[in-house]
Design a protein around this motif. Structure first.
Motif, mmCIF file in Angstrom:
data_model
loop_
_atom_site.group_PDB
_atom_site.id
_atom_site.type_symbol
_atom_site.label_atom_id
_atom_site.label_comp_id
_atom_site.label_asym_id
_atom_site.label_seq_id
_atom_site.Cartn_x
_atom_site.Cartn_y
_atom_site.Cartn_z
ATOM 1 N N THR A 1 0.745 -1.201 0.035
ATOM 2 C CA THR A 1 0.023 0.013 0.011
ATOM 3 C C THR A 1 0.935 1.358 0.087
ATOM 4 O O THR A 1 1.931 1.216 0.578
ATOM 5 N N VAL A 2 0.423 2.181 -0.554
ATOM 6 C CA VAL A 2 1.321 3.526 -0.694
ATOM 7 C C VAL A 2 1.138 4.237 0.657
ATOM 8 O O VAL A 2 0.176 4.585 1.139
ATOM 9 N N ALA A 3 2.483 4.287 1.248
ATOM 10 C CA ALA A 3 2.415 4.979 2.743
ATOM 11 C C ALA A 3 2.665 6.327 2.675
ATOM 12 O O ALA A 3 2.361 6.955 3.340
ATOM 13 N N VAL A 4 3.653 6.687 1.766
ATOM 14 C CA VAL A 4 3.773 8.147 1.342
ATOM 15 C C VAL A 4 3.676 8.342 -0.010
ATOM 16 O O VAL A 4 4.608 7.589 -0.842
ATOM 17 N N ALA A 5 2.911 9.772 -0.586
ATOM 18 C CA ALA A 5 2.799 9.897 -1.774
ATOM 19 C C ALA A 5 3.423 11.427 -2.129
ATOM 20 O O ALA A 5 3.796 12.035 -1.231
ATOM 21 N N ASP A 6 3.953 11.375 -3.142
ATOM 22 C CA ASP A 6 4.535 12.967 -3.435
ATOM 23 C C ASP A 6 3.146 13.797 -3.729
ATOM 24 O O ASP A 6 2.214 13.519 -3.532
ATOM 25 N N ARG A 7 3.571 15.267 -4.182
ATOM 26 C CA ARG A 7 2.327 16.200 -3.995
ATOM 27 C C ARG A 7 1.466 15.770 -5.009
ATOM 28 O O ARG A 7 0.342 16.509 -5.154
ATOM 29 N N ASP A 8 1.884 15.130 -6.168
ATOM 30 C CA ASP A 8 1.021 14.668 -7.189
ATOM 31 C C ASP A 8 0.429 13.238 -6.946
ATOM 32 O O ASP A 8 -0.103 12.769 -7.785
ATOM 33 N N VAL B 1 7.068 5.921 -0.703
ATOM 34 C CA VAL B 1 7.305 4.867 0.190
ATOM 35 C C VAL B 1 5.859 4.008 0.320
ATOM 36 O O VAL B 1 4.927 4.315 0.130
ATOM 37 N N PHE B 2 6.184 2.656 0.113
ATOM 38 C CA PHE B 2 5.099 1.561 0.295
ATOM 39 C C PHE B 2 5.447 1.118 1.753
ATOM 40 O O PHE B 2 6.349 0.889 2.389
ATOM 41 N N GLY B 3 4.125 0.619 2.355
ATOM 42 C CA GLY B 3 4.095 0.037 3.510
ATOM 43 C C GLY B 3 3.449 -1.422 3.256
ATOM 44 O O GLY B 3 3.019 -1.714 2.262
#
Length: 541
Positions: free
Chosen positions: A173-180, A185-187
């Motif tokens: 799962t996406v843990a951290v996404a950029d502003r777009d 970072v994946f969890g």
């Protein structure tokens, strides 16, 4: 039997034992051909069991009793088996393990191999019992039977280089996404991990450190690869992935462009970019030659002529100058008690804009001397160089500008060679303030606020309007012409000597549209490469 007769029998028996022991002593030491122990060699028993049934039964018993070292000695790869068995047990942390033989194929006389199947049952937590069957193979070595080791003895799907882990969150799962919204970072099962390519190495710990894996009611066993990426869920279920990822200020496109730009430079290079509207930190890049410490965010350097942005703010605001004001630019000048030189040029009578574009030290040393003692500090304050912020996950230092301790120091401060210090982040903030006309609060997160420890108020818009003219002239007709091909760029170059003066740091600070940036090159001895690096970055956006 009388007591006397009984004593006679006992004595006689004792004498017989003595005679046998003495005879054995002389036999072993007589030098005649006798037992091999007489040669002094110590026999080392080879590991394993005498028959297949004993080998697999003892192995499974040791596994069930949490004795990985003993179980490993019954395999044909002791070291690998011990490491894997111990690590798996520690990771899964079961309440109990039951391993029982279910099928053992008969081994014909003289056979060196056989196999079968055993069952494993892990009690992992209340209500969580994981049961499965494992095929196995036995091999004969040096007359003993051993369990043939392979990771599949832990689970039939486990392959070399893989491991089992407990997971509570859905894999990848996406843990951290950029502003777009692009993943950074994946969890999942192996914990947080950066996307492939590790696009922001300097911010890796900052990005991953803010990730918390949702606990919920999920509980699963996953097999993951060497990088911690989930390959398959083997048992259980995980919590739903309804939680939204953290959103960072970074732009993956800007970060990739910045990292590629600094990585293409042979010396020590760093680049920071900010969004002039939101304060988003778009990119923080540093190459291997600059080391692992985050110099781009907190390393303080003399900014050299890049600080003439602040000197110009002070000259326009406090001395009433504008871009077309007449100034003098001799090649060499004695200002106070200081002898100030330019880079092998002189302009004579010229304008403030031209002196700024060509980076005339003699002009800006004189302008600084005409200011109040705290004049440059006030300008630096208004550009954010003395501001202080606490940004979750990172440590930042913007700069350090204090009132000059003497007139000579004030002259040197005018062209960034006194006690003036700034970081790449500080230079970027200075440029962003000129571009936007407002105080900028840099942020790395959209979800986690930046704490303003010490804020600032920007210069008046009329002052900044004049400074923008100066910065544009640097690219159209001055020392930053190499950036002209990258669009409508505003900037200021800087070369700051340090130490004994034999080396210098190269700078280029500026902005294009809503992107402010600063490039710092350690020991480059020239600002030209910094301008070229910035142009490469801007063209890639």
């Amino acid at each position: 039997m009388s007591p006397g007769q009984r004593r006679g029998v006992l004595i006689g028996g004792a004498l017989l034992v003595v005679v046998v022991v003495v005879a054995a002593f002389f036999l072993l030491n007589s030098g005649s051909s006798a037992p091999e122990a007489a040669t002094g060699a110590t026999a080392v028993e080879s590991p394993g069991a005498l028959d297949p049934q004993s080998a697999i039964t003892e192995y499974l018993q040791d596994v069930s009793e949490n004795n990985p070292d003993a179980a490993a000695r019954l395999t044909d790869d002791n070291a690998a088996a011990a490491v894997t068995l111990r690590a798996t047990r520690n990771t899964l942390n079961p309440t109990s393990v039951a391993a029982k033989l279910t099928v053992l194929q008969p081994a014909p006389a003289g056979a060196k191999r056989t196999g079968g199947t055993f069952g494993v049952s892990w009690t992992l937590k209340p209500g969580q019992v994981w049961t499965y069957d494992v095929p196995f193979e036995l091999v004969q070595s040096s007359g003993k039977w051993l369990v043939h080791w392979a990771p599949s003895l832990v689970h039939p799907k486990l392959e070399a280089g893989q491991r089992l882990v407990i997971s509570t969150a859905a894999p990848d799962t996406v843990a951290v996404a950029d502003r777009d919204g692009k993943p950074l970072v994946f969890g999942g099962a192996g914990g947080p991990r950066m996307v492939d390519g590790n696009p922001a190495p300097l911010l890796r710990s900052a990005l991953m450190g803010q990730v918390t894996v949702a606990a919920g009611n999920g509980f699963a066993v996953e097999r993951v690869d060497t990088g911690g990426k989930s390959v398959e869920r083997l048992f259980g279920k995980v919590a739903s992935d309804g939680a939204k990822p953290l959103v960072t200020s970074l732009s993956l496109a800007a970060q990739n462009a910045a990292q590629a730009a600094v990585d293409g430079y042979q010396g020590s290079a760093m680049l920071v970019a900010l969004d002039t509207g939101s304060g988003d930190i778009l990119a923080v890049a540093q190459n291997a030659a600059a080391g692992n410490s985050p110099k781009a965010l907190s390393g303080l350097y003399e900014p050299g002529s890049a600080f003439k942005i602040a000197t110009s703010v002070a000259a326009v605001q406090q001395s009433g100058l504008n871009a077309t004001s007449p100034v003098d630019c001799p090649g060499v000048a004695t200002i106070g008690t200081r002898t100030v030189k330019n880079e092998n040029f002189e302009l004579g009578a010229t304008t403030l804009q031209n002196a700024f574009a060509r980076s005339c030290n003699t002009t800006f040393g004189r302008l600084a001397l005409d200011l109040p003692a705290d004049g440059l500090k006030k300008a630096a304050d208004e550009l954010g160089l003395n501001a202080d912020y606490e940004i979750p996950g990172i440590k930042s230092e913007l700069g350090k500008v204090e009132p000059a301790a003497s007139k000579d120091e004030q002259v040197e401060d005018g062209f960034g060679q006194g006690r003036i210090q700034a970081s790449a982040l500080g230079g970027t903030l200075m440029a962003a303030t000129v571009a936007s006309g407002k105080a900028i609060t840099p942020r790395l997160w959209h979800d986690l606020p930046t704490t303003v420890v010490k804020g600032y108020s920007p210069p008046p818009s009329s002052v900044l309007g004049e400074v923008r003219k100066l910065m544009r002239a640097v690219v159209t007709s001055g020392t930053g012409r190499a950036a002209a091909s990258a669009g409508t760029v505003f900037g200021k170059t800087g070369t700051a000597q340090f130490g004994d003066g034999s080396n210098a740091t190269g700078w280029f600070v500026g902005y294009r549209e809503s992107v402010a940036f600063a490039v710092v090159l350690e020991n480059s001895n020239d600002s030209g490469p910094a301008v070229q690096l910035a142009a490469k970055f801007l063209k890639a956006l």
